[in-house]
Design an enzyme around this catalytic site. Sequence first.
Site, PDB file in Angstrom:
ATOM      1  N   LYS A 208       0.880  -1.179   0.000  1.00 58.63           N
ATOM      2  CA  LYS A 208       0.000   0.000   0.000  1.00 58.63           C
ATOM      3  C   LYS A 208       0.913   1.223   0.000  1.00 58.63           C
ATOM      4  O   LYS A 208       1.655   1.444   0.968  1.00 58.63           O
ATOM      5  CB  LYS A 208      -0.906   0.000   1.241  1.00 58.63           C
ATOM      6  CG  LYS A 208      -1.880   1.165   1.267  1.00 58.63           C
ATOM      7  CD  LYS A 208      -2.728   1.184   2.538  1.00 58.63           C
ATOM      8  CE  LYS A 208      -3.701   2.360   2.523  1.00 58.63           C
ATOM      9  NZ  LYS A 208      -4.373   2.567   3.804  1.00 58.63           N
ATOM     10  N   PHE A 579      -1.903  29.538  13.878  1.00 51.90           N
ATOM     11  CA  PHE A 579      -0.847  29.569  12.856  1.00 51.90           C
ATOM     12  C   PHE A 579      -1.049  30.674  11.816  1.00 51.90           C
ATOM     13  O   PHE A 579      -0.645  30.534  10.667  1.00 51.90           O
ATOM     14  CB  PHE A 579      -0.722  28.198  12.150  1.00 51.90           C
ATOM     15  CG  PHE A 579      -0.727  27.044  13.107  1.00 51.90           C
ATOM     16  CD1 PHE A 579       0.332  26.846  13.978  1.00 51.90           C
ATOM     17  CD2 PHE A 579      -1.806  26.174  13.168  1.00 51.90           C
ATOM     18  CE1 PHE A 579       0.327  25.803  14.878  1.00 51.90           C
ATOM     19  CE2 PHE A 579      -1.831  25.132  14.067  1.00 51.90           C
ATOM     20  CZ  PHE A 579      -0.760  24.947  14.924  1.00 51.90           C
ATOM     21  N   GLY A 856       3.718  36.664  14.214  1.00 51.92           N
ATOM     22  CA  GLY A 856       5.057  37.163  13.915  1.00 51.92           C
ATOM     23  C   GLY A 856       6.087  36.754  14.933  1.00 51.92           C
ATOM     24  O   GLY A 856       7.150  37.373  15.035  1.00 51.92           O
ATOM     25  N   GLU A1032       8.494  30.887  14.735  1.00 56.04           N
ATOM     26  CA  GLU A1032       8.532  30.754  13.275  1.00 56.04           C
ATOM     27  C   GLU A1032       9.891  30.395  12.687  1.00 56.04           C
ATOM     28  O   GLU A1032       9.961  29.582  11.752  1.00 56.04           O
ATOM     29  CB  GLU A1032       8.023  32.057  12.648  1.00 56.04           C
ATOM     30  CG  GLU A1032       6.541  32.270  12.886  1.00 56.04           C
ATOM     31  CD  GLU A1032       6.035  33.601  12.358  1.00 56.04           C
ATOM     32  OE1 GLU A1032       6.758  34.604  12.464  1.00 56.04           O
ATOM     33  OE2 GLU A1032       4.899  33.640  11.865  1.00 56.04           O
TER      34      GLU A1032
END
Length: 1086
Positions: A208, A579, A856, A1032
């Site tokens: 698979k 997010f 930010g 980030e």
Amino acid sequence: MATVAEPSVVSGGAHKASIRFTVNNVEHVVEGPNPRTSLLDYLRETAGLRGTKVMCREGGCGCCTVALMRPDPLQPQQMLTESVNSCLLPLCSLDNRHVITIEGLGGQRQGFHILQKRMVHYNALQCGYCTPGFIMQMYSLLAGKASPSLQEAEDLFDGNLCRCTGYRPILDAVKSFAEGQPGVVDIEVIVSMTIPKLDADESMNTYKIMMRAQNAHAYVSAGFRWRLCRHDGSSVIVQAATLVFSGVSSKLVHAYKTEKFLIGKDLGLPTTLKGALAELMVELEPEEDPVLASPAYRKILAMALFYKFYLLQVDDGVVSSRVRSARTILQRQVSRGEQTYDTQPDLYPLTQPLPKLAALLQTSGEAQFTDDVPPSRSELFAAFVTSTRGSANLASLDVMRALAMPGAVRVLQASDIPPGGHNTFMPPPFAPEEMLCSQEVLYAGQPIAFCLADSADVAQSMAGAIDVIYSDLRKPLISLDEAVAASSFWPSLEGDLKVGDAEGAIAKAPRSVQGEIHIGEQAHFYMETQVCRCVPTEDCLEVQTAHQWQDLAQDGVAYALGLKAKDVVVSARRLGGSFGGKATRANIVACCTALAAYLTRRPVRCAMNFNTNMEALGRRHRYLVKYKVGFHEDGELIGVLITYYCDSGSANNDSEVQETLLFADNAYKCANWHLISVAVKTDIPSATWCRSPGSLPVIFVMENIIEHIARELRKDPVEVQRQNLYRKGDITPNGFHLDYCSIRDVYSKLLQMADVTNRQADIVHYNASNRWKKRGLSVVPIKYGISWSFGHFLCAVSVYANDGTITISHGGIECGQGINTKVAQVCAHILGIPMKIISVAPTNTLLSPNAQATGGSISSELNCLAVQNCCDELRRRMDPVRESLPPNVTWLELVKACFNKKINLRAQHWVWPDDRNDGPQYNSYGVTAAEVEVDVLTGESITSRVDILFDCGQSLNPAIDVGQVEGAFIMGLGYWLTERVTYDPVSGRLLTRGTWEYKPPCSKDIPVDFRVHLLKDAPNPVGVLRSKASGEPPQCMSCSVLFAVKHAVDSARSELGLKEYFVMDGPATPDKVALSCLLDPRQFTF
Ligand code: FES
Ligand code: FES
């Protein structure tokens, strides 16, 4: 085990047949259960057990997992405990069953269950929305086996998704039970299964191949069962063959002609393999389907699986050693993690790796998200009607069927917006974006009506029953390439940055390259969908909204309804992930819900249906990038010219044009730059800021340029990186002086820690020895500028004179990043008090008006800075009193003394760093080395090892920051490897709108060996309490996995004599990887 309560009876319904079951040992009787009601809805809506969460309602996320106990059919006196997705389980199937939910395990009143404590101990949660589901999955495993094997623990979460943590700590939590801690639960159940035995002369295997490691539809599945007759060790004659496939075409299941061809053939002869492949080539006729991978891939994949099985049947003496790597699929070992960091015990709780403040409450489901607030008696529920096509006009809406439904209340349209209001959820100075489409439908998925009913289920049914008539249908502009060719652009702001003369420098450079790159979109995939609850009161609208930007929500609702800001109060306790997707986009839900509450004068709630959420609201921007670069023979950059075509979609409020220019250089020095950024207009939902907006794609672009140069010069990319990395004192193209630049130091350290040179040599050797498995390693450095200039927040610290406890209110939003914990640590450190006497209030516009969006990466540190200032102010007021008291005065005595001296025990601070400085406050640095292994025949890959060294300054809380690094990196890994977004080219409708089409990483997609190091001894001289941000920057190193895959593909291509540079666009899904290896059945030999 669940606490045994005295059974009581909860009844619901009023029909004929009844079912009887228990939930957490409390008996429930439901008369005439509605066959449409799921266990999930019953638990949340009727039983009031809202610890079980809801996201997809299609079995794809696992956040609704509960445990179900039923008698073992083999030993009826024993009970089997299994996990189930309660969203898929009809309530009426529960007769005589026993359900255990997260509330049944433990909580703050009855004490927490060991699983809940273990999750907190391993820091295995951030937003906490997925956490009850993971715990119930663990509970179900451990109920059957108190000490599972490590492999069982590793395999456990095939149906549970987490967008925040990156899974490593969750796996550590469950593995801690596998490592011999006895007595977790006391139920032992033996499960047995019978598998029919194959005859000695039979062979069978199944395959698979999926986009990600678990819980995905197959691209192609195949099963082969052959009866073979082996003669004198050399010939292997096929006596019977069964070849079945799925995923290739709806017509073909059995490859009858190939089966027939194989009968009587000797597998050891090359002509047999060649002939069988030729038969398959004709038999396999894949169909085109835009949701599926390309027909070319599905066909070659089916043949490659046949080849794998075929080689398994042939002796080693016949199959060359280089080719034997075809026989197996990728073997993933049990994963492991390592995290290192500095702490400063003399500063504790500052720098202490503490769990998040509400962590335990999140594990028990007691931590309330917006949709967990119990509805009031008169509350209405809402659902959006969205368009099924874009680029058209709205002719009419037929709402009769919807309004005829029992429980239906009203259908709102654009014309219902009150006089004085405005049909936009984006207030000035933003460009208007309609709340509900008034005439021109810009994109498929656009909200056009808002259904109100007395239950969420009826509201959703109403939305599906409204007939929409379109007119003036036009061909939607979906393709980014076509949009660029047609110059479909938004007016651009600050889209051109020139330093020196890039064009001239490139023209004169001894060497140059040019190229083009495509980068796809990415859904935020927050697990709590967009949600808002609005309650009209005598003097205002109370808007409880899962929103990163309360000031925008307040302004947006007021503008939409023609009210004043004072008439709207916005609040949120926590978000189940965001997010960036709950900044401007949350406003459409807030404004429409507020409109409904305003018009009906009743509380209204809208928890957006997951598929609607995916269709109606946009994602990370996609890019087409063109570049031309000049450089010296040694790889030193001379001139860089880049044009970024950044697709903003049907609105440009969340433009990334500015960010692309800020991050374009990544970590490299060059004297001549010309950077052009163009916002493209297409007929898809407005693209939206998503974690590391702009920076994530453009850093990838710069690394592509480094790769391209390296290939042109026949050098290792590491050499070219080293050649060009910034040094202390350099100036970036944006004119920022790198006064504290440590990238070269971090780079060298990481190369050494990850043993990159030796491992690269091993990879060269491995690749030379294996034709069908290839390995690749890539190193990616980053410089990430953290700008404070746009951040402004109001914080207050209130000390209660009665008992000395403290409440902090701040302007940031707790969305899993640990902001509440960090501000409390700062407060405890400065005031010298224990953490346990501090609480952090939910954020609202009364306590923290005019706050900037949380985003930010800077919200934690700026709110910490504000709290630091508040506490400094409190100390200034309190210290003179302290000096008048005995030296061993307690905090409470000091507080009471201050109160008696009429000292104000509340301090507030408004933080807004100098907005004239639009450059970075500081830069974060980091380097990552990623290694992967690729199965050339299928295109699948395993990320074998990742080493990250990240400069987090002096971390305020290393446990939280390591979590941010890991979570960001894994979200990026999904972006680069699996998260493909596709649209129907005719209607413009999003095809990847469900969990079965859109694939963020699962727990077995993460690196097998995941090492995260926070740079030691690296206090940040210009940060808050010497720290740096972590939300980030680490994500921007995740493209290292794509480059590592690309290097592996490069090795496969070099087998074919191809040495030229090639592009690997993101995401590098298995189909793209296999096709990049230029597979051809003629290569399938012994
Ligand atoms: S699996 Fe049930 S809500 Fe997603
Ligand atoms: S902690 Fe898992 S989704 Fe947020």
